[in-house]
Design an enzyme around this catalytic site. Structure first.
Site, PDB file in Angstrom:
ATOM      1  N   TRP A  26      -2.198  -3.552   4.094  1.00 16.90           N
ATOM      2  CA  TRP A  26      -3.487  -3.203   4.710  1.00 16.90           C
ATOM      3  C   TRP A  26      -3.329  -2.305   5.936  1.00 16.90           C
ATOM      4  O   TRP A  26      -4.311  -1.773   6.440  1.00 16.90           O
ATOM      5  CB  TRP A  26      -4.227  -4.477   5.135  1.00 16.90           C
ATOM      6  CG  TRP A  26      -4.691  -5.350   4.015  1.00 16.90           C
ATOM      7  CD1 TRP A  26      -4.423  -5.211   2.665  1.00 16.90           C
ATOM      8  CD2 TRP A  26      -5.513  -6.517   4.134  1.00 16.90           C
ATOM      9  NE1 TRP A  26      -5.025  -6.218   1.963  1.00 16.90           N
ATOM     10  CE2 TRP A  26      -5.704  -7.042   2.832  1.00 16.90           C
ATOM     11  CE3 TRP A  26      -6.106  -7.182   5.209  1.00 16.90           C
ATOM     12  CZ2 TRP A  26      -6.459  -8.187   2.594  1.00 16.90           C
ATOM     13  CZ3 TRP A  26      -6.861  -8.319   4.974  1.00 16.90           C
ATOM     14  CH2 TRP A  26      -7.036  -8.812   3.672  1.00 16.90           C
ATOM     15  N   GLU A 186       9.092   4.731  -0.985  1.00 22.17           N
ATOM     16  CA  GLU A 186       7.855   5.423  -0.626  1.00 22.17           C
ATOM     17  C   GLU A 186       8.186   6.799  -0.068  1.00 22.17           C
ATOM     18  O   GLU A 186       8.490   6.920   1.141  1.00 22.17           O
ATOM     19  CB  GLU A 186       7.091   4.627   0.435  1.00 22.17           C
ATOM     20  CG  GLU A 186       6.755   3.217   0.015  1.00 22.17           C
ATOM     21  CD  GLU A 186       5.607   2.648   0.831  1.00 22.17           C
ATOM     22  OE1 GLU A 186       4.587   2.332   0.223  1.00 22.17           O
ATOM     23  OE2 GLU A 186       5.724   2.567   2.059  1.00 22.17           O
ATOM     24  N   SER A 232       0.249   6.609  -2.491  1.00 26.94           N
ATOM     25  CA  SER A 232      -0.954   7.013  -3.235  1.00 26.94           C
ATOM     26  C   SER A 232      -1.018   6.434  -4.640  1.00 26.94           C
ATOM     27  O   SER A 232      -1.574   7.059  -5.541  1.00 26.94           O
ATOM     28  CB  SER A 232      -1.084   8.545  -3.266  1.00 26.94           C
ATOM     29  OG  SER A 232      -1.159   9.065  -1.951  1.00 26.94           O
ATOM     30  N   GLY A 253      -1.289   1.068  -0.238  1.00 28.69           N
ATOM     31  CA  GLY A 253      -2.011   1.181   1.027  1.00 28.69           C
ATOM     32  C   GLY A 253      -3.501   1.286   0.774  1.00 28.69           C
ATOM     33  O   GLY A 253      -4.204   0.288   0.600  1.00 28.69           O
ATOM     34  N   GLY A 254      -3.987   2.513   0.713  1.00 29.74           N
ATOM     35  CA  GLY A 254      -5.432   2.773   0.612  1.00 29.74           C
ATOM     36  C   GLY A 254      -6.137   1.969  -0.470  1.00 29.74           C
ATOM     37  O   GLY A 254      -7.205   1.386  -0.235  1.00 29.74           O
TER      38      GLY A 254
HETATM   39  P1  PGA Z   1      -0.881   4.612   0.332  1.00 33.92           P
HETATM   40  O1  PGA Z   1       0.130   3.814   1.307  1.00 33.92           O
HETATM   41  O2  PGA Z   1      -0.984   3.798  -0.942  1.00 33.92           O
HETATM   42  O3  PGA Z   1      -2.166   4.665   1.087  1.00 33.92           O
HETATM   43  O4  PGA Z   1      -0.264   5.953   0.075  1.00 33.92           O
HETATM   44  C1  PGA Z   1       1.270   3.194   0.802  1.00 33.92           C
HETATM   45  C2  PGA Z   1       2.090   2.626   1.939  1.00 33.92           C
HETATM   46  O5  PGA Z   1       2.229   3.292   2.968  1.00 33.92           O
HETATM   47  O6  PGA Z   1       2.630   1.505   1.847  1.00 33.92           O
END
Ligand code: PGA
Length: 272
Positions: A26, A186, A232, A253-254
């Site tokens: 989050w 990542e 992403s 993340g998002g």
């Molecule tokens: P994102 O972030 O899915 O918004 O790209 C992933 C993360 O940083 O763990």
């Protein structure tokens, strides 16, 4: 819910079957009331039929206790993780949180070495190793992040860079701890940008990470550790990543900030 399941061989080609994981990072989002609402929605949406995927949420520290109360009330299999930890056991570190504090909140995991912490807070590989040691002393497992910048990728050094992060971060670990740990690959250029690595690019690096773990800790550790892709990942692209042999899920993340997109990812990641 058992951590490792063997099931019918799906599109996965590796030996044994690692239980996929979808972990929602989050970041610095959700006040306490917002967190309670989201956890309730996620908890309600995780049906028993979703037990072929380990679901983890990583709320900010201030939301973990409230999230735990919701999850315990619902007898939910969703697991909790913190987003960072200080390596010292206690002391004069204003604003910091120790591994014992995180463990006392009922967390199982803690993210370490996220690229945002490396970039904005100067976290080094040595810090990552020290944090992992503190976690292990308190019964917690790391979700250790690694990933290269665009410059490193364009210079053709992504694999070398990422595997050196893995070697340095995990240097002090024991093989039995590695089995239940998690690595998240990542690529920095894919985080929050809407731009993902291609599944082949992600698989190539995740395979190299697993080979590194194999070299350091042996076959059992390498075949058991979950390696996630992050950057992403969303309901529209998860299906391209999950069939990859060395990708065991996602650090999200998002798309973890809304229950419907997060639950779609959990659904898509089920062992087929
Ligand atoms: P994102 O972030 O899915 O918004 O790209 C992933 C993360 O940083 O763990």
């Amino acid at each position: 819910m058992s951590l490792f399941k063997r099931g019918p061989q799906g599109p996965r080609t590796y030996t044994g079957q690692r239980l996929p994981m979808i972990a929602g990072n989050w970041k610095m989002n959700k006040t306490m009331d917002e967190a309670i609402e989201l956890v309730q929605q996620v908890s309600y949406g995780i049906e028993p039929k979703y037990d072929q995927c380990e679901v983890v949420i990583c709320p900010p520290f201030t939301d973990i206790r409230s999230a735990r109360v919701v999850l315990m009330t619902d007898n939910s299999p969703v697991r909790l993780a913190a987003q960072d930890v200080h390596p010292a056991p206690s002391g004069a570190y204003t604003g910091c949180i120790s591994a014992a504090m995180i463990a006392s909140l009922g967390c199982r995991y803690c993210i370490v070495g996220h690229s945002e912490r490396r970039e904005y807070f100067g976290e080094t590989d040595a810090d990552v190793a020290a944090k992992i040691a503190a976690l292990r002393q308190n019964g917690l497992y790391p979700i250790m992040c690694c990933g290269e910048s665009l410059e490193v990728r364009d210079a053709g050094q992504a694999i070398e860079f990422v595997t050196s992060q893995v070697r340095a971060g995990m240097a002090g670990m024991e093989a039995k701890d590695v089995e239940q740990s998690v690595i998240a690959y990542e690529p920095i250029w894919a985080i929050g940008t809407g731009r993902t690595a291609t599944p082949d690019q992600a698989q190539e690096v995740c395979a190299a990470i697993r080979a590194t773990v194999r070299g350091m800790f042996g076959n059992e550790a390498a075949d058991s550790i979950r390696i996630l892709y992050g950057g992403s990942m969303n309901p529209g692209n998860v299906d391209k990543f999950m069939p990859m042999a060395d990708i065991d899920g996602g650090l999200i993340g998002g798309a973890s900030l809304k229950h419907d997109s997060f639950l779609s990812l959990v659904h898509a990641a089920q062992l087929k």
